[in-house]
Design a protein around this motif. Structure first.
Motif, PDB file in Angstrom:
ATOM      1  N   MET A   1       6.031   0.856   6.784  1.00 53.78           N
ATOM      2  CA  MET A   1       5.968   1.606   5.562  1.00 53.78           C
ATOM      3  C   MET A   1       4.800   1.131   4.743  1.00 53.78           C
ATOM      4  SD  MET A   1       9.603   2.005   3.829  1.00 53.78           S
ATOM      5  CE  MET A   1      10.302   1.019   5.120  1.00 53.78           C
ATOM      6  N   GLU A   2       4.307   2.005   3.901  1.00 54.17           N
ATOM      7  CA  GLU A   2       3.315   1.596   2.948  1.00 54.17           C
ATOM      8  C   GLU A   2       4.008   0.691   1.973  1.00 54.17           C
ATOM      9  OE1 GLU A   2       0.473   4.113   0.095  1.00 54.17           O
ATOM     10  OE2 GLU A   2       0.874   5.000   2.019  1.00 54.17           O
ATOM     11  N   SER A   3       3.452   0.390   0.851  1.00 57.70           N
ATOM     12  CA  SER A   3       4.094  -0.502  -0.094  1.00 57.70           C
ATOM     13  C   SER A   3       5.401   0.062  -0.598  1.00 57.70           C
ATOM     14  CB  SER A   3       3.152  -0.736  -1.266  1.00 57.70           C
ATOM     15  OG  SER A   3       3.863  -1.202  -2.365  1.00 57.70           O
ATOM     16  N   VAL A   4       6.430  -0.767  -0.711  1.00 57.33           N
ATOM     17  CA  VAL A   4       7.701  -0.328  -1.264  1.00 57.33           C
ATOM     18  C   VAL A   4       8.151  -1.246  -2.384  1.00 57.33           C
ATOM     19  CG1 VAL A   4       8.496   0.841   0.772  1.00 57.33           C
ATOM     20  CG2 VAL A   4       8.889  -1.580   0.556  1.00 57.33           C
ATOM     21  N   PHE A 252       9.604   9.587  10.784  1.00 55.78           N
ATOM     22  CA  PHE A 252       8.995   9.057   9.562  1.00 55.78           C
ATOM     23  C   PHE A 252       7.763   8.223   9.899  1.00 55.78           C
ATOM     24  CE2 PHE A 252       8.459   5.284   6.905  1.00 55.78           C
ATOM     25  CZ  PHE A 252       8.174   5.864   5.681  1.00 55.78           C
ATOM     26  N   PHE A 253       7.875   7.381  10.916  1.00 58.55           N
ATOM     27  CA  PHE A 253       6.748   6.533  11.306  1.00 58.55           C
ATOM     28  C   PHE A 253       5.544   7.371  11.722  1.00 58.55           C
ATOM     29  CE2 PHE A 253       4.437   4.623  14.879  1.00 58.55           C
ATOM     30  CZ  PHE A 253       3.883   3.518  14.243  1.00 58.55           C
ATOM     31  N   ILE A 254       5.773   8.405  12.513  1.00 61.53           N
ATOM     32  CA  ILE A 254       4.677   9.256  12.981  1.00 61.53           C
ATOM     33  C   ILE A 254       3.996   9.936  11.797  1.00 61.53           C
ATOM     34  CG2 ILE A 254       4.104  11.319  14.313  1.00 61.53           C
ATOM     35  CD1 ILE A 254       6.335  10.534  16.258  1.00 61.53           C
ATOM     36  N   ILE A 255       4.791  10.507  10.892  1.00 55.32           N
ATOM     37  CA  ILE A 255       4.227  11.179   9.723  1.00 55.32           C
ATOM     38  C   ILE A 255       3.496  10.168   8.834  1.00 55.32           C
ATOM     39  CG2 ILE A 255       4.798  12.452   7.613  1.00 55.32           C
ATOM     40  CD1 ILE A 255       7.147  13.690   9.156  1.00 55.32           C
ATOM     41  N   HIS A 256       4.082   8.986   8.697  1.00 58.79           N
ATOM     42  CA  HIS A 256       3.480   7.930   7.878  1.00 58.79           C
ATOM     43  C   HIS A 256       2.097   7.554   8.406  1.00 58.79           C
ATOM     44  CE1 HIS A 256       3.318   4.480   5.231  1.00 58.79           C
ATOM     45  NE2 HIS A 256       3.218   3.651   6.257  1.00 58.79           N
ATOM     46  N   ILE A 257       1.991   7.364   9.713  1.00 55.68           N
ATOM     47  CA  ILE A 257       0.705   7.017  10.326  1.00 55.68           C
ATOM     48  C   ILE A 257      -0.301   8.154  10.153  1.00 55.68           C
ATOM     49  CG2 ILE A 257      -0.469   6.512  12.498  1.00 55.68           C
ATOM     50  CD1 ILE A 257       1.129   4.188  11.341  1.00 55.68           C
ATOM     51  N   LEU A 258       0.140   9.393  10.323  1.00 55.97           N
ATOM     52  CA  LEU A 258      -0.759  10.542  10.152  1.00 55.97           C
ATOM     53  C   LEU A 258      -1.272  10.619   8.722  1.00 55.97           C
ATOM     54  CD1 LEU A 258       1.085  13.301  12.233  1.00 55.97           C
ATOM     55  CD2 LEU A 258      -0.987  12.048  12.854  1.00 55.97           C
ATOM     56  N   MET A 259      -0.403  10.337   7.746  1.00 54.55           N
ATOM     57  CA  MET A 259      -0.819  10.362   6.347  1.00 54.55           C
ATOM     58  C   MET A 259      -1.810   9.245   6.044  1.00 54.55           C
ATOM     59  SD  MET A 259       0.533  12.955   4.779  1.00 54.55           S
ATOM     60  CE  MET A 259       0.092  13.797   6.324  1.00 54.55           C
ATOM     61  N   ILE A 260      -1.617   8.076   6.659  1.00 54.61           N
ATOM     62  CA  ILE A 260      -2.551   6.975   6.473  1.00 54.61           C
ATOM     63  C   ILE A 260      -3.931   7.355   6.997  1.00 54.61           C
ATOM     64  CG2 ILE A 260      -3.137   4.654   7.309  1.00 54.61           C
ATOM     65  CD1 ILE A 260      -0.190   3.951   7.109  1.00 54.61           C
ATOM     66  N   ILE A 261      -3.957   7.964   8.175  1.00 57.71           N
ATOM     67  CA  ILE A 261      -5.227   8.385   8.770  1.00 57.71           C
ATOM     68  C   ILE A 261      -5.899   9.440   7.901  1.00 57.71           C
ATOM     69  CG2 ILE A 261      -6.284   9.534  10.747  1.00 57.71           C
ATOM     70  CD1 ILE A 261      -4.109   8.253  12.498  1.00 57.71           C
ATOM     71  N   ALA A 262      -5.120  10.401   7.418  1.00 59.88           N
ATOM     72  CA  ALA A 262      -5.683  11.484   6.618  1.00 59.88           C
ATOM     73  C   ALA A 262      -6.155  11.005   5.247  1.00 59.88           C
ATOM     74  CB  ALA A 262      -4.648  12.602   6.449  1.00 59.88           C
ATOM     75  N   ALA A 263      -5.431  10.032   4.657  1.00 57.12           N
ATOM     76  CA  ALA A 263      -5.763   9.569   3.310  1.00 57.12           C
ATOM     77  C   ALA A 263      -6.883   8.537   3.301  1.00 57.12           C
ATOM     78  CB  ALA A 263      -4.518   8.987   2.637  1.00 57.12           C
ATOM     79  N   GLY A 264      -7.207   7.991   4.471  1.00 60.31           N
ATOM     80  CA  GLY A 264      -8.251   6.968   4.543  1.00 60.31           C
ATOM     81  C   GLY A 264      -7.704   5.672   5.093  1.00 60.31           C
ATOM     82  N   PRO A 265      -7.750   5.485   6.404  1.00 62.17           N
ATOM     83  CA  PRO A 265      -7.090   4.335   7.032  1.00 62.17           C
ATOM     84  C   PRO A 265      -7.629   2.981   6.578  1.00 62.17           C
ATOM     85  CG  PRO A 265      -8.519   5.482   8.590  1.00 62.17           C
ATOM     86  CD  PRO A 265      -8.409   6.354   7.386  1.00 62.17           C
ATOM     87  N   ILE A 266      -8.936   2.880   6.309  1.00 66.61           N
ATOM     88  CA  ILE A 266      -9.492   1.587   5.904  1.00 66.61           C
ATOM     89  C   ILE A 266      -8.904   1.159   4.568  1.00 66.61           C
ATOM     90  CG2 ILE A 266     -11.598   0.387   5.218  1.00 66.61           C
ATOM     91  CD1 ILE A 266     -13.122   2.029   7.253  1.00 66.61           C
ATOM     92  N   ASN A 267      -8.868   2.080   3.617  1.00 63.65           N
ATOM     93  CA  ASN A 267      -8.329   1.776   2.296  1.00 63.65           C
ATOM     94  C   ASN A 267      -6.841   1.451   2.366  1.00 63.65           C
ATOM     95  OD1 ASN A 267      -8.572   1.472  -0.522  1.00 63.65           O
ATOM     96  ND2 ASN A 267      -7.867   3.556  -0.865  1.00 63.65           N
ATOM     97  N   GLU A 268      -6.083   2.223   3.135  1.00 63.54           N
ATOM     98  CA  GLU A 268      -4.646   2.017   3.230  1.00 63.54           C
ATOM     99  C   GLU A 268      -4.316   0.700   3.931  1.00 63.54           C
ATOM    100  OE1 GLU A 268      -2.540   3.961   1.770  1.00 63.54           O
ATOM    101  OE2 GLU A 268      -3.933   5.559   1.222  1.00 63.54           O
ATOM    102  N   LEU A 269      -5.029   0.402   5.015  1.00 62.84           N
ATOM    103  CA  LEU A 269      -4.773  -0.845   5.743  1.00 62.84           C
ATOM    104  C   LEU A 269      -5.217  -2.060   4.926  1.00 62.84           C
ATOM    105  CD1 LEU A 269      -5.756   0.158   9.388  1.00 62.84           C
ATOM    106  CD2 LEU A 269      -3.468  -0.340   8.512  1.00 62.84           C
ATOM    107  N   ARG A 270      -6.333  -1.935   4.218  1.00 66.26           N
ATOM    108  CA  ARG A 270      -6.768  -3.037   3.356  1.00 66.26           C
ATOM    109  C   ARG A 270      -5.705  -3.344   2.308  1.00 66.26           C
ATOM    110  NH1 ARG A 270     -12.086  -1.678   0.714  1.00 66.26           N
ATOM    111  NH2 ARG A 270     -10.763  -0.091  -0.269  1.00 66.26           N
ATOM    112  N   SER A 271      -5.083  -2.283   1.797  1.00 62.49           N
ATOM    113  CA  SER A 271      -4.064  -2.451   0.763  1.00 62.49           C
ATOM    114  C   SER A 271      -2.869  -3.240   1.274  1.00 62.49           C
ATOM    115  CB  SER A 271      -3.608  -1.082   0.259  1.00 62.49           C
ATOM    116  OG  SER A 271      -2.513  -1.194  -0.619  1.00 62.49           O
ATOM    117  N   ILE A 272      -2.387  -2.908   2.471  1.00 58.43           N
ATOM    118  CA  ILE A 272      -1.167  -3.540   2.973  1.00 58.43           C
ATOM    119  C   ILE A 272      -1.461  -4.860   3.679  1.00 58.43           C
ATOM    120  CG2 ILE A 272      -1.067  -2.544   5.299  1.00 58.43           C
ATOM    121  CD1 ILE A 272       1.783  -2.876   2.672  1.00 58.43           C
ATOM    122  N   ILE A 273      -2.740  -5.175   3.916  1.00 58.97           N
ATOM    123  CA  ILE A 273      -3.107  -6.453   4.535  1.00 58.97           C
ATOM    124  C   ILE A 273      -3.587  -7.459   3.490  1.00 58.97           C
ATOM    125  CG2 ILE A 273      -4.720  -7.598   6.100  1.00 58.97           C
ATOM    126  CD1 ILE A 273      -4.631  -5.099   7.856  1.00 58.97           C
TER     127      ILE A 273
END
Length: 293
Positions: A1-4, A252-273
């Protein structure tokens, strides 16, 4: 999940904050830790759970099952045909040929009859005992982490402040749906309505239901929680619900990953890492954008 969990900038984070106002410290260490603990736990639970399912690849509704009952709602198996063994998946009496993936799979010339293929299970070979050990270990890890997170979120107000949908969120829901359909994302500090609903559904419906149905299937828990089986309509019904919840979590996981890719994977992964997240530029001179992703 993204941030919760809400990420409150610490004094140390503020001191190290870059001059770029669009880069904010969004995810706390606790948020990132629980995110990855849940992700790892669910991964091993899924693959070991599929191995456990292979031991009896049928699902039923009711308290009992067997040859004398007609309550099967789902089954994966193999059958001999004029062209050789074929795998099938049966849903509410409707049968589909799934040879090569479900029911009958394996390297060419070495196919075997098994519900889920070896590449989708832990361990890859048939070993029910090991699968149960792995499954229960990560199940208790997931449950413990979820309970601790829930208590902490109640104490610090995160649930009320960040995840509970407000009237304004519900009013924005149609627009959020349209924006997501157009792959138009707003990178802000606050969660949008769809995120709150999705995270809330996973954290307060799917995961608790997964835990409750898992406990209902455990013979050792019958003496501790004898009412669970009756509440859920029987052990076989609990097993069917458990499997259905697993499918919803995978979706949920599949949709979540697709949304991360669409929204900008570098920014999203940097956020959760690392915790740092780049928001949209402030509008009308505002220095602190609101939060979402």
């Amino acid at each position: 999940m993204e941030s919760v969990a809400r990420s409150q900038p610490t004094a140390r984070a503020d001191a190290a904050a870059p001059k770029d106002a669009t880069l904010i410290y969004r995810q706390s260490r606790w948020t990132r830790l629980t995110h990855w603990l849940w992700a790892i736990s669910l991964f091993f639970m899924l693959l070991s759970g599929l191995q456990i399912f292979n031991a009896r690849p049928q699902l039923y509704i009711g308290k009992e099952s067997g040859f004398g009952y007609n309550n099967t709602v789902f089954a994966i198996g193999a059958e001999n045909t004029a062209t050789g063994p074929r795998g099938y998946t049966e849903i509410f009496g409707k049968r589909f040929d799934t040879t090569g993936v479900l029911g009958w799979s394996g390297p060419p010339g070495q196919e075997t009859s098994r519900a889920f293929p070896s590449w989708a299970t832990i361990p890859s070979y048939y070993d029910l005992g090991t699968a149960r050990v792995v499954h229960f270990f990560f199940a208790w890890g997931l449950t413990t982490t979820l309970v601790v997170w829930l208590v902490a979120s109640l104490i610090n107000g995160h649930l009320r402040r960040d995840l509970a949908p407000r009237i304004d969120d519900l009013r924005r829901l149609p627009r959020d749906i349209v924006d997501h359909a157009k792959l138009k994302f707003h990178h802000t500090r606050e969660y949008n309505t769809l995120q709150k609903m999705a995270y809330g559904g996973v954290l307060f419906v799917l995961l608790p239901l997964m835990i409750i149905t898992g406990l209902a299937m455990s013979p050792s828990m019958n003496s501790v929680l004898p009412f669970l089986n009756d509440l859920l309509g029987g052990r076989q019904t609990a097993r069917t619900i458990h499997f259905a919840v697993m499918l919803l979590l995978v979706a949920f996981f599949i949709i979540h990953i697709l949304m991360i890719i669409a929204a900008g994977p570098i920014n999203e992964l940097r956020s959760i890492i690392t915790g740092w997240y780049r928001t949209d530029p402030p509008a009308h001179g505002d220095e602190r954008p609101e939060r979402s992703a």
